[in-house]
Design a protein around this motif. Structure first.
Motif, mmCIF file in Angstrom:
data_model
loop_
_atom_site.group_PDB
_atom_site.id
_atom_site.type_symbol
_atom_site.label_atom_id
_atom_site.label_comp_id
_atom_site.label_asym_id
_atom_site.label_seq_id
_atom_site.Cartn_x
_atom_site.Cartn_y
_atom_site.Cartn_z
ATOM 1 N N LEU A 268 0.828 -1.209 0.000
ATOM 2 C CA LEU A 268 0.000 0.000 0.000
ATOM 3 C C LEU A 268 0.866 1.264 0.000
ATOM 4 O O LEU A 268 0.564 2.238 -0.706
ATOM 5 C CB LEU A 268 -0.926 -0.016 1.212
ATOM 6 C CG LEU A 268 -2.094 -1.001 1.119
ATOM 7 C CD1 LEU A 268 -2.675 -1.288 2.496
ATOM 8 C CD2 LEU A 268 -3.181 -0.467 0.193
ATOM 9 N N GLU A 272 0.951 4.072 -2.991
ATOM 10 C CA GLU A 272 0.711 5.488 -2.688
ATOM 11 C C GLU A 272 1.872 6.367 -3.186
ATOM 12 O O GLU A 272 1.655 7.400 -3.818
ATOM 13 C CB GLU A 272 0.528 5.657 -1.178
ATOM 14 C CG GLU A 272 0.239 7.069 -0.713
ATOM 15 C CD GLU A 272 -1.186 7.518 -0.979
ATOM 16 O OE1 GLU A 272 -1.497 8.693 -0.713
ATOM 17 O OE2 GLU A 272 -2.002 6.696 -1.467
ATOM 18 N N GLN A 276 1.137 8.825 -6.210
ATOM 19 C CA GLN A 276 0.967 10.217 -5.779
ATOM 20 C C GLN A 276 2.222 11.069 -6.002
ATOM 21 O O GLN A 276 2.122 12.227 -6.390
ATOM 22 C CB GLN A 276 0.590 10.268 -4.293
ATOM 23 C CG GLN A 276 -0.770 9.654 -3.973
ATOM 24 C CD GLN A 276 -1.924 10.568 -4.359
ATOM 25 O OE1 GLN A 276 -1.872 11.295 -5.344
ATOM 26 N NE2 GLN A 276 -2.991 10.515 -3.574
ATOM 27 N N LYS A 293 -7.361 -4.518 0.645
ATOM 28 C CA LYS A 293 -7.158 -3.069 0.746
ATOM 29 C C LYS A 293 -6.329 -2.538 -0.422
ATOM 30 O O LYS A 293 -6.465 -1.370 -0.811
ATOM 31 C CB LYS A 293 -6.456 -2.717 2.055
ATOM 32 C CG LYS A 293 -7.176 -3.182 3.318
ATOM 33 C CD LYS A 293 -8.403 -2.359 3.608
ATOM 34 C CE LYS A 293 -9.008 -2.744 4.957
ATOM 35 N NZ LYS A 293 -10.193 -1.943 5.307
ATOM 36 N N GLN A 296 -8.754 -1.918 -3.101
ATOM 37 C CA GLN A 296 -9.556 -0.761 -2.718
ATOM 38 C C GLN A 296 -8.831 0.549 -3.039
ATOM 39 O O GLN A 296 -9.410 1.470 -3.636
ATOM 40 C CB GLN A 296 -9.886 -0.836 -1.228
ATOM 41 C CG GLN A 296 -10.822 0.241 -0.722
ATOM 42 C CD GLN A 296 -11.099 0.100 0.773
ATOM 43 O OE1 GLN A 296 -10.891 -0.963 1.362
ATOM 44 N NE2 GLN A 296 -11.558 1.166 1.399
ATOM 45 N N LEU A 297 -7.551 0.638 -2.668
ATOM 46 C CA LEU A 297 -6.788 1.866 -2.922
ATOM 47 C C LEU A 297 -6.520 2.048 -4.413
ATOM 48 O O LEU A 297 -6.639 3.165 -4.935
ATOM 49 C CB LEU A 297 -5.468 1.832 -2.152
ATOM 50 C CG LEU A 297 -4.614 3.102 -2.238
ATOM 51 C CD1 LEU A 297 -5.351 4.300 -1.627
ATOM 52 C CD2 LEU A 297 -3.260 2.902 -1.551
ATOM 53 N N MET A 300 -9.525 3.305 -6.129
ATOM 54 C CA MET A 300 -9.738 4.696 -5.759
ATOM 55 C C MET A 300 -8.976 5.624 -6.709
ATOM 56 O O MET A 300 -9.404 6.736 -7.006
ATOM 57 C CB MET A 300 -9.273 4.904 -4.310
ATOM 58 C CG MET A 300 -9.641 6.237 -3.694
ATOM 59 S SD MET A 300 -9.060 6.319 -1.961
ATOM 60 C CE MET A 300 -10.011 4.988 -1.222
ATOM 61 N N TYR A 301 -7.830 5.129 -7.216
ATOM 62 C CA TYR A 301 -7.000 5.918 -8.133
ATOM 63 C C TYR A 301 -7.240 5.559 -9.604
ATOM 64 O O TYR A 301 -6.519 6.028 -10.487
ATOM 65 C CB TYR A 301 -5.522 5.718 -7.794
ATOM 66 C CG TYR A 301 -5.120 6.263 -6.445
ATOM 67 C CD1 TYR A 301 -5.705 7.417 -5.939
ATOM 68 C CD2 TYR A 301 -4.162 5.627 -5.677
ATOM 69 C CE1 TYR A 301 -5.337 7.914 -4.691
ATOM 70 C CE2 TYR A 301 -3.786 6.122 -4.430
ATOM 71 C CZ TYR A 301 -4.389 7.270 -3.951
ATOM 72 O OH TYR A 301 -4.029 7.775 -2.715
ATOM 73 N N ILE A 370 -2.603 6.045 4.795
ATOM 74 C CA ILE A 370 -3.267 4.942 4.085
ATOM 75 C C ILE A 370 -4.569 4.564 4.793
ATOM 76 O O ILE A 370 -5.624 4.393 4.163
ATOM 77 C CB ILE A 370 -2.335 3.718 4.004
ATOM 78 C CG1 ILE A 370 -1.071 4.026 3.201
ATOM 79 C CG2 ILE A 370 -3.076 2.515 3.428
ATOM 80 C CD1 ILE A 370 -1.288 4.260 1.746
ATOM 81 N N LYS A 373 -7.621 6.466 4.144
ATOM 82 C CA LYS A 373 -8.264 6.231 2.843
ATOM 83 C C LYS A 373 -8.990 4.886 2.763
ATOM 84 O O LYS A 373 -10.069 4.797 2.175
ATOM 85 C CB LYS A 373 -7.216 6.329 1.722
ATOM 86 C CG LYS A 373 -6.624 7.721 1.589
ATOM 87 C CD LYS A 373 -5.583 7.796 0.484
ATOM 88 C CE LYS A 373 -5.059 9.226 0.383
ATOM 89 N NZ LYS A 373 -4.055 9.401 -0.686
ATOM 90 N N VAL A 374 -8.386 3.828 3.338
ATOM 91 C CA VAL A 374 -8.976 2.498 3.167
ATOM 92 C C VAL A 374 -9.407 1.853 4.475
ATOM 93 O O VAL A 374 -9.989 0.763 4.470
ATOM 94 C CB VAL A 374 -7.994 1.552 2.434
ATOM 95 C CG1 VAL A 374 -7.636 2.094 1.067
ATOM 96 C CG2 VAL A 374 -6.735 1.309 3.266
#
Length: 469
Positions: A268, A272, A276, A293, A296-297, A300-301, A370, A373-374
């Motif tokens: 994760l 990120e 990012q 997760k 999920q992340l 999200m992106y 992190i 966000k998740v």
């Protein structure tokens, strides 16, 4: 004796299945495969395990006698990723590493690496396996004979690797940040390279000890309590703890408070940072046992996520076919964009160190970002050492009698891509899967806290014991 390759190479107990004769057989099968494919050059390395040098020189003697050019490291151990990178850098056709990775010290092994610099794909491994003779046939040349025939080339694989690292990371920024590192090599092959890169770190178990002091060199929390205590007992003295397995392709980490940071959290963090900060927008690939997760992340992106069977060879094959942002498995093997399709504990640590240096934040802060966000989560795994008969009986029962709940926890979804994964109605999940390298049944669990994970694992154990009895 039929020799079978598992999740990551052939593994066997030294002086039992892992004998000089059987290593000769595997080397000969590898040579036959190389000859049929028109392959001409191989890179061979070994880690810190018992008789690693002798086994590697035996393999060199077999392959050299078959007319194959052999590249050996300069008479000392190296990490698996160093061999993998050397295959790519030196434009060799194949790599071989004498290692059993994270397995107990009684084991050794034989890993195959492709010309791309990662694990050989399953079809190639199967082809080698099919060509292993029942008894060795070809002669074994000595290193002196290989030199006379101009078939032997000695290289400093560690320095080749270190040069690549220095060209790829902002080491100055990491050093200027004042990052204080505690490092546990677990007596493995990463010890010299980390000392060269970070000479001011605090070093644990950075000696050559083929018995690994009796401990399987797997970088998971229960095996790293000395590293954890070093950080906890010296508040403010260390920013991060780092550990690698026996051949340094797997990673484990600790935050500044001595809390374990497992590979799920590392994946994760990498996702990120690379998305990012580096603005990279490629696919994410994870094995079946990785936390949900990550998906999920990634979603999200707006990033695609693909799930493979457990085993880095499946990830490596996909990395040869598509661009990736990050890819990895629960057991600490992780790869990132811009490098060879290989898990590499040192490389991944450097990405995290660079993230900490560039962001100016601690691991605790980065992980909290992190969680914001998740959501928070904790993961753990138990290894059940049971007989092969009982293990197969349990797996057959799970196949033929689907489980609907563990204790009073109802199952909302079941998957069987590789083992059995159960998502519970509250979002927690558990997974049951046999090890591909040891006589072990693995039980994985994810929940919100350490206490709830432990409770969940105990509940699953109760179910398995009921099946067993």
């Amino acid at each position: 004796m039929k020799i079978k390759f598992g999740t990551d190479g052939w593994r066997a107990i030294i002086a039992d299945g892992y004998t000089f004769e059987n290593v000769r057989r595997v080397a000969e099968g590898t040579g036959r495969f190389m000859q049929e494919q028109g392959m001409e050059k191989v890179v061979i390395g070994y880690d810190c395990r018992f008789q690693g040098q002798a086994f590697s020189e035996l393999v060199a003697g077999v392959l050299g006698s078959m007319g194959i050019q052999v590249v050996l490291n300069n008479a000392t151990f190296v990490s698996t990723p160093m061999v993998s990178y050397a295959v790519h850098h030196l434009k060799a056709d194949l790599g071989i590493v004498i290692t059993a990775s994270h397995n107990p010290p009684t084991y050794s092994g034989f890993k195959l690496k492709s010309r791309h610099g990662g694990p050989s794909i399953p079809a190639e491994v199967a082809a080698v396996e099919d060509r292993i003779p029942d008894a060795p046939v070809v002669q074994v040349l000595t290193l002196e004979e290989l030199e006379q025939k101009k078939l032997l080339h000695c290289k400093d694989l560690e320095s080749i690797y270190i040069d690549k690292v220095r060209d790829s990371f902002d080491l100055q920024a990491i050093h200027d940040s004042g990052l204080k590192i505690a490092y546990d090599a677990m007596y493995g092959a990463g010890q010299r390279a980390v000392r060269r890169l970070f000479p001011d770190a605090h070093f644990l178990h950075c000696e050559h000890n083929p018995s690994f002091h009796g401990q399987a060199p797997e970088p998971i929390d229960r095996n790293l309590q000395e590293l954890a205590a070093t950080i906890r007992n010296n508040p403010g003295q260390y920013d991060v703890g780092l550990a690698h397995d026996g051949d340094a392709d797997r990673i484990g980490m600790y935050d500044e408070n001595g809390n374990f940071v497992d590979s799920h959290h590392i994946l994760l963090l990498l996702l990120e940072y690379l998305y990012q900060y580096k603005k990279i927008k490629e696919k994410v690939i994870v094995t079946f046992s990785v936390t949900n997760k990550v998906k999920q992340l990634a979603e999200m992106y707006g990033l695609d996520v693909e799930t493979t069977k457990v085993g880095f060879k499946y990830i490596a094959q996909r990395m040869q076919e598509t661009d990736i942002l990050v890819a990895g498995e629960e057991s600490g093997g992780i790869a990132v964009t811009g490098y060879i399709p290989e898990r590499d504990g040192i490389w991944i640590a450097l990405v995290i160190f660079e993230y900490m240096a560039k962001s100016g934040q601690s691991l605790t802060q980065l992980i909290q970002n992190i969680y914001d966000k998740v959501g928070p989560f904790t993961f753990d795994r138990d290894d059940l050492h049971i007989s092969s008969e009982k293990k197969e009986m349990i797996l057959e029962h799970l196949r033929s009698h689907p489980v609907n709940q563990f204790g009073d926890r109802k199952i909302a979804q079941s998957e069987d891509l590789d083992g059995f994964k159960y998502t519970l109605d509250n979002g927690d999940w558990v997974m049951i899967r046999p090890s591909g390298t040891e006589p072990v049944l693995r039980v994985y669990a994810q929940s919100e806290s350490r206490e709830s994970v432990k409770d969940l694992l105990n509940t699953v154990h109760d179910t398995l014991h009921a099946i067993e009895s």
